[in-house]
Design a protein around this motif. Structure first.
Motif, mmCIF file in Angstrom:
data_model
loop_
_atom_site.group_PDB
_atom_site.id
_atom_site.type_symbol
_atom_site.label_atom_id
_atom_site.label_comp_id
_atom_site.label_asym_id
_atom_site.label_seq_id
_atom_site.Cartn_x
_atom_site.Cartn_y
_atom_site.Cartn_z
ATOM 1 N N UNK A 143 0.865 -1.169 0.000
ATOM 2 C CA UNK A 143 0.000 0.000 0.000
ATOM 3 C C UNK A 143 0.904 1.221 0.000
ATOM 4 N N UNK A 144 0.751 2.073 -1.013
ATOM 5 C CA UNK A 144 1.495 3.330 -1.079
ATOM 6 C C UNK A 144 0.636 4.421 -0.467
ATOM 7 N N UNK A 145 1.209 5.150 0.473
ATOM 8 C CA UNK A 145 0.472 6.232 1.135
ATOM 9 C C UNK A 145 1.363 7.465 1.229
ATOM 10 N N UNK A 146 0.737 8.636 1.133
ATOM 11 C CA UNK A 146 1.492 9.880 1.241
ATOM 12 C C UNK A 146 0.601 10.987 1.783
ATOM 13 N N UNK A 147 1.245 12.079 2.186
ATOM 14 C CA UNK A 147 0.516 13.222 2.710
ATOM 15 C C UNK A 147 1.405 14.460 2.665
ATOM 16 N N UNK A 148 0.799 15.607 2.453
ATOM 17 C CA UNK A 148 1.568 16.852 2.531
ATOM 18 C C UNK A 148 1.786 17.237 3.994
ATOM 19 N N UNK A 149 0.947 16.715 4.880
ATOM 20 C CA UNK A 149 1.112 16.933 6.324
ATOM 21 C C UNK A 149 1.874 15.760 6.917
#
Length: 186
Positions: A90-96
């Motif tokens: 699972x690829x996950x990202x966030x600007x926060x």
């Protein structure tokens, strides 16, 4: 529709979680990572996530999701990365910056040296649908990571460099200086 997913006891990979990084010149820096789910031991979690993704895209696209839509959940067999064999990722990202906590829910900082790529974590991610000029996909927002247990570090990184040196606690400064001259400057 609840878009939150809780992943339990999964392996952390490509952990860019302490500082946001831009993947391409001019792109917005993000915190990101992959979570590895063993196809056998995490079969129930994988099935539940696949259903949530399917329900989300069906709802978003009014019952007719486009063919070939990309998803944050992928088959590790399609990647040539260490530890991805027999796994879904699972690829996950966030600007926060995600919340990063220890087993007792206390906050962790980078100096704690955990979590790291290769360790096991629990994670909270939020699914969302992207439908814009950059494509159609189901993405995962990186919300929280909880350290669970140590694992073999990916890429041979980490570990203490202190293991390369001898314990010199009982030696005098003159002894250390003599050893340095003998061992390294012949």
């Amino acid at each position: 529709m609840d878009k939150t997913i809780v992943l339990k006891n999964v392996r952390l990979s490509f952990a860019d979680i302490w500082a946001a990084k831009a993947f391409n010149p001019g792109s917005q820096p993000k915190y990101s990572c992959n979570f590895l789910l063993d196809k056998e031991t995490h079969a129930d979690q994988i099935k539940a996530m696949q259903k949530k993704i399917s329900d989300l895209e069906t709802d978003f696209f009014n019952g007719k999701p486009p063919k070939g839509i990309k998803k944050c959940l992928g088959d590790g067999e399609e990647k040539a990365y260490e530890g991805y064999e027999g796994q879904m990722f699972v690829s996950a990202s966030s600007v926060r910056r995600p919340e990063i906590i220890d087993r007792d829910k206390s906050e962790l900082v980078e100096l704690d040296e955990k979590p790291y790529s290769g360790c096991y974590v629990n994670a909270v991610i939020g699914l969302w649908v992207q439908d814009n000029q950059y494509g159609k996909r189901v993405n995962a927002n990186l919300d929280l990571i909880q350290f669970v247990k140590d694992g073999e570090r990916f890429g041979g990184g980490g570990g203490s460099k202190a293991d390369l040196l001898d314990d010199i606690e009982d030696e005098t400064a003159a002894d250390v200086e003599a050893e340095t001259e003998d061992e390294f400057f012949k």
